[in-house]
Structure formats: C-alpha cells, structure tokens
Design a protein around this motif. Structure first.
Motif, short mmCIF file in Angstrom:
data_model
loop_
_atom_site.label_atom_id
_atom_site.label_comp_id
_atom_site.label_asym_id
_atom_site.label_seq_id
_atom_site.Cartn_x
_atom_site.Cartn_y
_atom_site.Cartn_z
N SER A 156 -12.31 -45.99 131.77
CA SER A 156 -12.89 -46.90 130.77
C SER A 156 -14.34 -46.52 130.47
O SER A 156 -14.76 -46.50 129.30
CB SER A 156 -12.83 -48.34 131.28
OG SER A 156 -11.49 -48.75 131.45
N LEU A 157 -15.09 -46.21 131.51
CA LEU A 157 -16.49 -45.82 131.32
C LEU A 157 -16.60 -44.53 130.51
O LEU A 157 -17.46 -44.39 129.64
CB LEU A 157 -17.19 -45.65 132.66
CG LEU A 157 -17.52 -46.94 133.43
CD1 LEU A 157 -18.04 -46.61 134.81
CD2 LEU A 157 -18.55 -47.76 132.66
N ILE A 163 -17.43 -42.66 122.88
CA ILE A 163 -17.62 -43.40 121.63
C ILE A 163 -19.11 -43.59 121.35
O ILE A 163 -19.57 -43.45 120.20
CB ILE A 163 -16.89 -44.76 121.69
CG1 ILE A 163 -15.38 -44.56 121.85
CG2 ILE A 163 -17.20 -45.59 120.45
CD1 ILE A 163 -14.73 -43.70 120.78
N ASP A 164 -19.89 -43.89 122.38
CA ASP A 164 -21.33 -44.06 122.21
C ASP A 164 -22.00 -42.76 121.75
O ASP A 164 -23.05 -42.79 121.11
CB ASP A 164 -21.98 -44.52 123.51
CG ASP A 164 -21.63 -45.97 123.86
OD1 ASP A 164 -21.18 -46.69 122.94
OD2 ASP A 164 -21.80 -46.36 125.02
N MET A 165 -21.38 -41.60 122.07
CA MET A 165 -21.92 -40.31 121.66
C MET A 165 -21.52 -39.93 120.24
O MET A 165 -21.91 -38.87 119.76
CB MET A 165 -21.48 -39.22 122.64
CG MET A 165 -22.06 -39.35 124.03
SD MET A 165 -21.61 -37.96 125.10
CE MET A 165 -22.60 -36.63 124.39
N ILE A 184 -12.08 -49.56 124.43
CA ILE A 184 -12.71 -49.18 123.17
C ILE A 184 -11.88 -49.74 122.01
O ILE A 184 -11.32 -48.98 121.21
CB ILE A 184 -12.87 -47.65 123.06
CG1 ILE A 184 -11.52 -46.93 123.38
CG2 ILE A 184 -13.97 -47.14 123.97
CD1 ILE A 184 -11.53 -45.46 123.04
N PRO A 185 -11.78 -51.05 121.90
CA PRO A 185 -10.83 -51.67 120.95
C PRO A 185 -11.12 -51.40 119.49
O PRO A 185 -10.23 -51.55 118.65
CB PRO A 185 -10.95 -53.17 121.26
CG PRO A 185 -12.32 -53.33 121.85
CD PRO A 185 -12.56 -52.07 122.63
N LEU A 186 -12.35 -50.99 119.14
CA LEU A 186 -12.69 -50.76 117.74
C LEU A 186 -12.71 -49.29 117.37
O LEU A 186 -13.18 -48.93 116.29
CB LEU A 186 -14.06 -51.40 117.43
CG LEU A 186 -14.15 -52.91 117.67
CD1 LEU A 186 -15.55 -53.41 117.33
CD2 LEU A 186 -13.11 -53.66 116.84
#
Length: 389
Positions: A156-157, A163-165, A184-186
């Motif tokens: 999960s992390l 996604i943050d990248m 990361i549901p979106l």
C-alpha cells in the motif's frame, strides 16, 4: 493485435515511449517488436494517427540505465527525450540474476533494489512526460498486502508513493490480492489474468487434452486461489475442488506459520486430468504436496498453472515429483525472470504474455477501455468453439 476494435479511430494520448529497466529488458524488447510490427503492418488503418510524429517507428524503447557508484548508491538515466510522451516503465522486481558492487563485494539485486531503480527512472523523467504508467508484472510487496497485527503495509505504501511521484496507471498481473488497490482509490490500477494463455499453452504442449467435465477438473490449492479456479472451471464448464491449509499457529518459520496438512473439498478426481491453478510458485512446497495428494486420489494427469514461476528453492523437488509421476506439466508465464535451467526441464511449458502486454499498452496509449482485454471470456469461447469443431 492491430484489430483492436476502434483503435484506429482514436488519437493516442502522446508519443509512445517504453522504458524497460534492465530487470525487464528481454520482456520489453519482445513487447516492442509486437508494437512495431502491428503499427507498420496496419499503418493504413490508423488514419490521422499514423501521420503523427513518432507514431510509426522502428522502436519505441528508450535508452535508460541505473548505474551504481562504488558505495552501491545509484542514479537513473534516460538518454532520450520524454517531453509530451506517454511513458511506460517496465520493471521485474523478482529478477535476482542482476548484481552490483558495494565496496568490492558483489550483491544480487533484491525487490527493494529494483523498486528503487523504478523510482530513479521516474525521477529522471523530471515531470516532462505527459503521462507515466508503470508495468510491474509481479506487484512489489504484493504478498504483504494486509495487516493482521503490528506489521508494515509495504504494498500500500509503495502504491501511494508511486502515485505521489506522478504515476497515472499501475499495470500488474494476477495480484496476490487485488483489493490492495484500495490504497489508491482515485488512480489507475489494473490486474490481468493469464487464463487464456494457460489454456493455449496446455493445448499446445499436452497430447489428448480433453476439455469436458468427464475428463477435466480444476483445483484450487488454497482459499486464496479460489476466484481463479472458479473462473477457470466456469468458463470451461467443468467441476472444481479446493484444498485448505491447516497451519500451526503456535510457530513461525521464515515469517509464516508452517502448514501441517492440506485438506481436500470436492468431487472425485479419479481418472481425470487435473489443473492446479495459482498465482505463483515460490518454493513450490505446498503446490507439490497438493499435486501428490491429487495423484494419490487417482487423478490421471496433474498440470500446474501459475502466473509466476519463482522456484526459490530450485528444481530438485520438481524433478523428483515429475519422475515419480506426481506432476506432468508445469506452466508459468514469461512475465518474470526464470532460471535458464527451467528451459531444460521436460515438464516445463511457457505461456507467452508479450503479445497480450503489447495489446494492453496499445489500448492505454489510445485511452481505450480495457474491459474486453481484462476478461478473456470471448477469446476462450472462440478457442473452445474451434477445438470442438
């Protein structure tokens, strides 16, 4: 592959670029060949898209590397422009064959090392790509997908970090538990099953393979593989059985509770061919125990189909079980690195996934729905119709 419905009517998201890390170089080159062949052979079908710069190319592969310093530290390098590109980064976190030097010592690449190299290539793109998708066939830390006590949630992390990248889509195969995408549901997360490729490999490599309820049965080796076995049995119209594991929860060995026994639930397998389907062969201990029990219950032949053949404890036990007649064929995909020794084994068959992966990338590049690709039901039904004719 060029006959994907509607692909010739939709303009691509951006210029297609594929960054295949060294861990996934061979797979990336095969996928690239399929894409090049498809677009060259069908250029007349693509209309306006075919006239776009870089759409018809001799290769879509980027020159990328992750060199190391003497201390073991690394960096990512992309030798080519990715500005405005639809970038696909391929990585095999299970490729232990690669090594690097640390202060004179030789280290084998671990999944953690490959994951760091993936982030380095994303960083090297410096935000210039129009869209970044990560193709990670074996999902990094996918086996540590849930928390049962004071434990880390590694998968999960990792997904959240990617996604943050700036990663838009994550493409994987046969995720150990696809519910991990809830982290990361979106964001885009797609997991694909090689059911059709398994079936095709068995038909190509097994003589007198009968696809009916009187001659075939599907077996799930544990509770976690139930959904795979249920789909396989339903699409073929054959019976299904399953094993469940009795574990010793008072002991922990190598981070898990040891299996005491496998208990079987299902109809008789006597005289039938049996397909045992699962997501991976790690050491193979539980899979071989299931195969042995199935054979002792009177099964005619036992075929093992798994997406990832890791064989972490080598092939000695598989050789022994093949010689004793407990297993007849082991089918895995070519989505991860396999020890070259496996190709010398008479019981091994490969399910080729390169054309399928090329089709996924082609569809995503045109921003098309993946619903038809995710479900192989139509292709399997066509295959069954051809066989029955």
């Amino acid at each position: 592959m060029s006959n994907i419905d509607g692909v010739n009517h939709i303009l691509p998201v951006g210029t297609l670029k594929i960054a295949a890390l060294e861990s996934c170089r061979e797979l990336g080159e095969a996928v690239d060949r399929h894409l090049v062949e498809s677009r060259h052979d069908s250029a007349h079908l693509y209309g306006e898209a075919a006239s776009l710069p870089g759409y018809i190319a001799d290769s879509y592969l980027l020159d990328c590397h992750c060199p190391r310093f003497g201390t073991g530290e690394g960096k990512g390098q992309i030798n080519g422009s990715v500005r405005g590109a639809d970038l696909y980064i391929l990585v095999d976190v299970c490729n232990y064959s690669l090594t690097y030097r640390v202060c004179g010592y030789e280290n084998h690449m671990s999944p953690d090392n490959h994951y760091q190299d993936l982030k380095r290539i994303i960083s090297a793109a410096t935000g210039k790509a129009k869209r970044i998708s990560v193709v990670m066939p074996f999902l990094y830390e996918g086996r540590q997908h849930k928390r049962t006590k004071r434990e880390s949630l590694d998968c999960s992390l990792a997904l959240q970090e990617l996604i943050d990248m700036g990663v838009s889509n994550i493409i994987t195969f046969d995720a150990h538990d696809p519910r991990v995408q809830n982290a990361i549901p979106l964001s885009g997360f797609d997991t694909f099953m090689p059911t059709y490729q398994f079936l095709k490999a068995l038909l190509d490599h097994v003589e007198d393979f009968r696809l009916d309820n009187d001659h075939l049965m599907i077996i799930s080796p544990d509770e976690g593989a139930m959904s795979r076995a249920v789909y396989f049995s339903n699409i073929l119209g054959v019976d299904m059985g399953m094993f469940y594991k009795r574990r010793d929860y008072s002991t922990i060995i190598n981070g898990k509770n040891p299996i005491v026994a496998h208990e079987f639930l299902g109809d008789s397998v006597k005289g039938k061919d049996v397909i045992i389907v699962d997501d991976m062969i790690s050491s193979g201990e539980s899979m071989l125990d299931v195969a042995k029990q199935i054979k002792e219950r009177g099964a005619k032949r036992v075929f093992v189909c798994t997406t990832f053949g890791l064989f972490t404890d080598g092939f000695e036990k598989f050789d022994e079980f093949y010689e004793k007649g407990y297993i007849n064929k082991v089918v895995t995909t070519n989505l991860n690195y396999r020890n070259p020794e496996i190709f010398t084994k008479p019981y091994y068959a490969e399910a080729d996934m390169t054309r399928f992966l090329a089709m996924i990338i082609e569809s995503l590049n045109h921003d098309m729905t993946l619903s038809k690709i995710e479900s192989p039901t139509g292709k399997i039904n066509e295959l069954l119709m051809r066989i029955r004719k």
